[in-house]
Write a protein that holds these residues in place. Structure first.
Motif: not given
Length: 247
Positions: A188, A191, A207, A214-217, A220-221, A243-245
């Protein structure tokens, strides 16, 4: 066919809780492990049960070997043969540079994040290995994009602990694949969870440093974790999903 059983460490909040909820919805019997926050763990269990699933909450500190052994024995007794482990429990501490870190801090971080994951993986392998009468299974380690970028000026110790988890993922994957066990990891990025409050940045989401802005949710992870646990990932072992945008 037995119901698949997953043990998720550190599952009372954040990524662990999101993974537990999704696993419950996907048909797993879920062990929600926690250290201190019984109310939060019970709330996750209740949500899974309300949704028609099966779950238990079990207190154990992954940094304590006897706790881990007891945790796995409780899963054996109450849920049945283990088929999946999510090594999610992890800690970080207040942001600082390495020059200010004392040994006690390093020992806390490394004992929970590295040794805890090793002990949990050991107990899972003992149960899932076809060499010891198990029927195989899957392990997903929760690493961090920090393992790749280093955590400079903030959490070099945390980043290094996750680097160790990456190496363990690769080595253990090769060690146990002929025993019917796949081992993978997710990394991640930033998050939206409670963990950053531990580092003094409750609202942390940088950001500007994230291409996706954006940060992750946590969910999503969780989706990536559940995919790696599933038969859809049957040809994946020793691999990583970031999972890191875009970081």
């Amino acid at each position: 066919m037995h119901q698949p059983v997953v043990l998720i460490t550190g599952a009372s909040r954040g990524i662990g809780a999101a993974t537990a909820l999704l696993a419950g919805a996907r048909g797993y019997a879920v062990c929600v492990n926690y250290v201190n926050n019984k109310a939060a763990a019970d709330a996750v269990v209740d949500a899974i049960i309300i949704g028609g699933g099966k779950a238990i909450a079990v207190a154990a500190d992954v940094a304590v070997e006897s706790d881990v052994i007891s945790l796995f024995e409780t899963v054996d007794a109450k849920l049945g043969p283990l088929t999946a482990l999510v090594n999610n429990a992890g800690i970080l501490e207040k942001q600082m540079q390495l020059a200010q870190m004392d040994v006690a801090r390093l020992q806390r971080i490394f004992t929970t994040n590295i040794i805890g994951s090793f002990i949990c993986a050991r107990e899972a392998v003992k149960r899932m290995s076809t060499n010891s009468g198990g029927s195989g299974g899957a392990i997903v380690n929760v690493s961090s994009v920090a393992a790749r970028i280093g955590g400079a000026g903030e959490y070099v110790d945390y980043a290094a602990s996750k680097g160790a988890i990456d190496t363990m993922t690769i080595g253990l994957a090769k060690e146990v694949i002929d025993q019917g066990i796949r081992v993978n990891a997710v990394r991640p990025g930033v998050i939206y969870t409670d963990i950053h409050a531990s580092g003094g940045e409750a609202g942390r989401v940088v950001k500007d440093s994230i291409p996706m802005r954006r940060g992750g949710r946590a969910d999503e992870v969780a989706q990536a974790i559940l995919w790696l646990l599933s038969d859809q990932a049957s040809y994946s072992t020793g691999t990583f999903i970031d999972v890191a945008g875009g970081r």
